[in-house]
Scaffold this motif. Structure first.
Motif, PDB file in Angstrom:
ATOM      1  N   GLY A  18      39.707  36.261  20.162  1.00 52.56           N
ATOM      2  CA  GLY A  18      39.862  37.214  21.259  1.00 52.56           C
ATOM      3  C   GLY A  18      38.533  37.803  21.690  1.00 52.56           C
ATOM      4  N   VAL A  19      38.594  38.551  22.782  1.00 46.43           N
ATOM      5  CA  VAL A  19      37.403  39.270  23.249  1.00 46.43           C
ATOM      6  C   VAL A  19      37.804  40.707  23.603  1.00 46.43           C
ATOM      7  CG1 VAL A  19      36.207  37.227  24.156  1.00 46.43           C
ATOM      8  CG2 VAL A  19      37.655  38.580  25.682  1.00 46.43           C
ATOM      9  N   GLY A  20      36.806  41.561  23.649  1.00 41.73           N
ATOM     10  CA  GLY A  20      37.052  42.941  24.053  1.00 41.73           C
ATOM     11  C   GLY A  20      37.376  42.999  25.538  1.00 41.73           C
ATOM     12  N   LEU A  21      38.427  43.721  25.886  1.00 40.44           N
ATOM     13  CA  LEU A  21      38.836  43.838  27.293  1.00 40.44           C
ATOM     14  C   LEU A  21      37.948  44.870  27.975  1.00 40.44           C
ATOM     15  CD1 LEU A  21      40.948  43.056  29.476  1.00 40.44           C
ATOM     16  CD2 LEU A  21      42.326  44.978  28.667  1.00 40.44           C
ATOM     17  N   ARG A  22      37.225  44.451  28.997  1.00 40.35           N
ATOM     18  CA  ARG A  22      36.302  45.342  29.682  1.00 40.35           C
ATOM     19  C   ARG A  22      36.598  45.369  31.179  1.00 40.35           C
ATOM     20  NH1 ARG A  22      36.320  46.459  25.201  1.00 40.35           N
ATOM     21  NH2 ARG A  22      34.652  46.285  23.666  1.00 40.35           N
ATOM     22  N   THR A  23      36.319  46.533  31.784  1.00 38.76           N
ATOM     23  CA  THR A  23      36.623  46.780  33.197  1.00 38.76           C
ATOM     24  C   THR A  23      36.146  45.643  34.107  1.00 38.76           C
ATOM     25  OG1 THR A  23      36.062  49.049  32.643  1.00 38.76           O
ATOM     26  CG2 THR A  23      36.411  48.583  34.948  1.00 38.76           C
ATOM     27  N   GLN A  24      34.969  45.140  33.822  1.00 36.48           N
ATOM     28  CA  GLN A  24      34.355  44.120  34.695  1.00 36.48           C
ATOM     29  C   GLN A  24      35.226  42.862  34.808  1.00 36.48           C
ATOM     30  OE1 GLN A  24      32.921  45.914  32.412  1.00 36.48           O
ATOM     31  NE2 GLN A  24      30.912  46.602  33.044  1.00 36.48           N
ATOM     32  N   HIS A  25      36.111  42.643  33.842  1.00 37.66           N
ATOM     33  CA  HIS A  25      36.897  41.406  33.843  1.00 37.66           C
ATOM     34  C   HIS A  25      38.361  41.611  34.227  1.00 37.66           C
ATOM     35  CE1 HIS A  25      33.632  40.264  30.794  1.00 37.66           C
ATOM     36  NE2 HIS A  25      33.331  39.711  31.946  1.00 37.66           N
ATOM     37  N   PHE A  26      38.746  42.852  34.540  1.00 36.53           N
ATOM     38  CA  PHE A  26      40.160  43.127  34.855  1.00 36.53           C
ATOM     39  C   PHE A  26      40.660  42.190  35.943  1.00 36.53           C
ATOM     40  CE2 PHE A  26      40.071  47.907  33.566  1.00 36.53           C
ATOM     41  CZ  PHE A  26      40.294  47.548  32.254  1.00 36.53           C
ATOM     42  N   ARG A  27      39.917  42.169  37.034  1.00 33.37           N
ATOM     43  CA  ARG A  27      40.394  41.406  38.187  1.00 33.37           C
ATOM     44  C   ARG A  27      40.460  39.907  37.873  1.00 33.37           C
ATOM     45  NH1 ARG A  27      38.280  42.503  44.197  1.00 33.37           N
ATOM     46  NH2 ARG A  27      39.649  44.265  43.913  1.00 33.37           N
ATOM     47  N   TYR A  28      39.409  39.402  37.236  1.00 36.53           N
ATOM     48  CA  TYR A  28      39.385  37.971  36.904  1.00 36.53           C
ATOM     49  C   TYR A  28      40.585  37.609  36.025  1.00 36.53           C
ATOM     50  CZ  TYR A  28      37.960  33.500  35.035  1.00 36.53           C
ATOM     51  OH  TYR A  28      37.954  32.180  34.674  1.00 36.53           O
ATOM     52  N   ILE A  29      40.823  38.433  35.028  1.00 37.79           N
ATOM     53  CA  ILE A  29      41.908  38.124  34.084  1.00 37.79           C
ATOM     54  C   ILE A  29      43.258  38.129  34.793  1.00 37.79           C
ATOM     55  CG2 ILE A  29      43.138  38.952  32.032  1.00 37.79           C
ATOM     56  CD1 ILE A  29      40.350  40.049  31.075  1.00 37.79           C
ATOM     57  N   THR A  30      43.491  39.140  35.624  1.00 36.46           N
ATOM     58  CA  THR A  30      44.808  39.243  36.254  1.00 36.46           C
ATOM     59  C   THR A  30      44.970  38.277  37.427  1.00 36.46           C
ATOM     60  OG1 THR A  30      43.978  41.141  37.519  1.00 36.46           O
ATOM     61  CG2 THR A  30      45.276  41.631  35.562  1.00 36.46           C
TER      62      THR A  30
END
Lengths: 289, 291
Positions: A18-30
């Motif tokens: 896993g990786v730490g969930l960070r604000t910068q990736h919210f959009r990419y992930i969703t």
């Protein structure tokens, strides 16, 4: 070293990588729902807020296992336990169906003040008794094991009467809490205190270890700082291999909190762990056969 | 130092916190009166409390924590107050932040409230002048933006729910406003200034001119906009739980306004507020009974 398959004493699952969930990736992930076994969140970032981060987290928690990792529980503090904060942690854990939750073996403030940093505990009998008592209270209140991480430390108190690894081992066993073994922190701490990281790892009670952290750090020559801003160095990967050989597999997480790259970079970095995990699993099967 | 001589855990924690939070660094922290009161022996021989490493002295090791304390929190203030920083300049802003943190250390587990009192602090501590006055107003807007970012969610009323309020009921209903809304009475046209900066312009520091503004969140996006003073007063009266009739009466201050003009003005304001999603509930409960 031969790989051993050692379950943790709570039979908590090996969640994979896993990786730490960070604000910068919210959009990419969703938008892309990328391949990732699980995410770890910084608990405090989702407490006392109902803004966009929580909205993203709700969606992500529907699709991936979530682990909660905090930085302000201040288990080692001599201030009273903050039960209101524990309530908030419990509420968030219920909301995201957290697989487990934890924090650090440290204190973050005293006298009602919060330094928002992971301050080292003096490794004394008094410090140990204090932490054991606090961990027991918190675990009883939360009704789940607390997963505590070894922090990177930059100083040693003269009062310390035992090495850090002994303090951690005794804390885990006597408080019956779980450990998050951050192998980058082991490296950083050992560099800063002229210690042997292999001897450190050999003292850890692995049946208490449920999770492993990987990260990059900054080497200033005179000392290392746990900056989480780059790739995992080879020496840390070798420590990871050692932990993997002792356990046979623990949920593994990459932290990257500064100069945060694209999500694909994180994916590639954490997948480097597969060369040890797959090798170890293959070796374990051979031993079993 | 043997165990018998070791300071108690609580003393050691209080001492370390005092030292690493000292605004002039760990060496000054160790020498400070509060630290000496806690651990006098540390000021005489620091190595009695913190061991040196092969490469760093005891005070250099403490300084790692001291440096990180201010660096971490300053980074947050820089992120939360970009336009305030632009007005004051990097050096003066940093100086103000350090003084603020020294007097207002965080007392919260989260960092959301760290700068809650920063605008008020700037207002008290900056010398008078148009530039500083503007900076205080901009800081208030930037703080309000942080507040509404984290505020509780509430679904705004739909068009159907608005049209469902009968014409005769309008003056008696109480409208609930969304929690993510803040009212700001400002001494300068700070919102205009921020808009100009956002457009990439380099606006001059404006002269003092009172303005009224609201900051709110629609969905998950934060907005700020100026309001006419009467519009601002009416919305604030509605937010305090007054009915429309009560709010209009309170706002009129005895002035006579024609019914047509009032209806046209209110219509425009309500369309603007409804489009901004500022209302989230209607309470019909207190409508007076007809005999």
């Amino acid at each position: 070293m031969t790989t051993t398959s050692l379950p943790n004493r709570w039979n908590l699952p090996d969640l994979g990588l896993g990786v730490g969930l960070r604000t910068q990736h919210f959009r990419y992930i969703t938008e892309h729902w990328p391949a990732m076994d699980w995410f770890e969140i910084l608990s405090e970032n989702f407490i006392d807020t109902e803004g966009r981060p929580l909205w993203y987290l709700d969606q992500i928690a529907e699709r991936y296992p979530i682990v909660m990792h905090g930085v302000c529980l201040s288990v080692g503090s001599t201030d009273p336990v903050d039960f209101g904060f524990l309530d908030k942690l419990r509420t968030l854990a219920g909301r995201v169906k957290a697989v487990w939750l934890g924090d650090h073996i440290c204190w973050t403030g005293v006298a009602g003040i919060n330094g928002h940093d992971l301050y080292p505990v003096p490794y004394t009998e008094e410090g140990l008794r204090h932490m054991i008592s606090r961990v027991r209270i918190i675990q009883d209140y939360l009704e789940r094991p607390l997963i505590l991480e070894n922090p990177s430390t930059y100083l040693t108190f003269s009062a310390s009467s035992m090495p850090e690894e002994e303090f951690i081992a005794r804390l885990a066993i006597e408080a019956d809490c779980a450990l998050l073994l951050d192998v980058n922190n082991v490296y950083v701490t050992c560099r800063n205190h002229d210690l042997d990281p292999v001897a450190y790892l050999d003292a850890i009670p692995y049946e208490h270890v449920v999770q492993v952290h990987l990260a990059g750090h900054t080497d200033n020559g005179t000392h290392c700082i746990d900056t989480h801003d780059g790739h995992v160095i080879d020496e840390v990967w070798q420590l990871y291999k050692r932990v993997h050989d002792r356990t046979g597999g623990r949920a593994t997480l990459l932290e990257w909190d500064a100069n945060i790259p694209k999500f694909a970079v994180l994916q590639r970095e954490v997948r480097k762990a597969l060369r040890f995990r797959n090798g170890a699993q293959a070796a374990a099967k051979q031993v079993a056969a | 130092m043997n165990l018998r001589e070791s300071p108690r855990l609580e003393t050691l924690e209080r001492w370390m916190q005092t030292v690493v939070m000292h605004p002039e660094g760990a060496a000054a922290g160790v020498r400070s009166r509060p630290a000496r009161k806690l651990l006098p022996e540390a000021a005489v021989d620091l190595e009695n409390v913190v061991l040196p490493s092969r490469a760093l002295s005891s005070v250099e090791r403490l300084d790692i924590y001291a440096h990180m304390y201010y660096a971490r929190l300053l980074e947050i203030l820089v992120e939360e107050y970009p336009t305030t920083r632009q007005i004051l300049g990097r050096h003066e802003f940093t100086h103000a932040c350090r003084r603020f943190l020294e007097r207002n250390p965080s007392k919260s587990r989260t960092l959301n409230l760290l700068s809650e009192r920063f605008p008020e602090f700037l207002g008290r501590s900056l010398p008078r002048g148009h530039r500083n006055g503007l900076a205080v107003d901009v800081a208030r807007i930037e703080r309000a933006m942080e507040d509404v970012f984290d505020a509780r969610r509430a679904e705004p009323l739909t068009a159907a729910e608005f049209t469902g309020i009968g014409a005769a009921d309008w003056q008696h209903v109480r409208l609930t406003l969304v929690p993510a809304l803040r009212f700001l009475k400002l001494r300068y046209p700070a919102n205009d200034y921020m808009n100009a900066v956002r457009r990439g312009q380099k606006p001059r520091i404006p002269r003092r001119r009172p303005t009224t503004a609201i900051v709110y969140r629609r969905g998950f996006q934060v907005f700020r906009r100026d309001q006419e003073p009467a519009q601002f007063r009416l919305l604030k009266a509605l937010a305090s739980g007054r009915t429309l009739a009560q709010a209009v009466r309170a706002n009129a201050h005895g002035k006579r306004v024609s019914a047509d003009r009032l209806a046209a003005t209110l219509g425009a304001w309500f369309r603007e507020w409804a489009a901004a999603g500022l209302f989230c509930g209607v309470d019909h409960a207190r409508r007076p009974r007809t005999r």
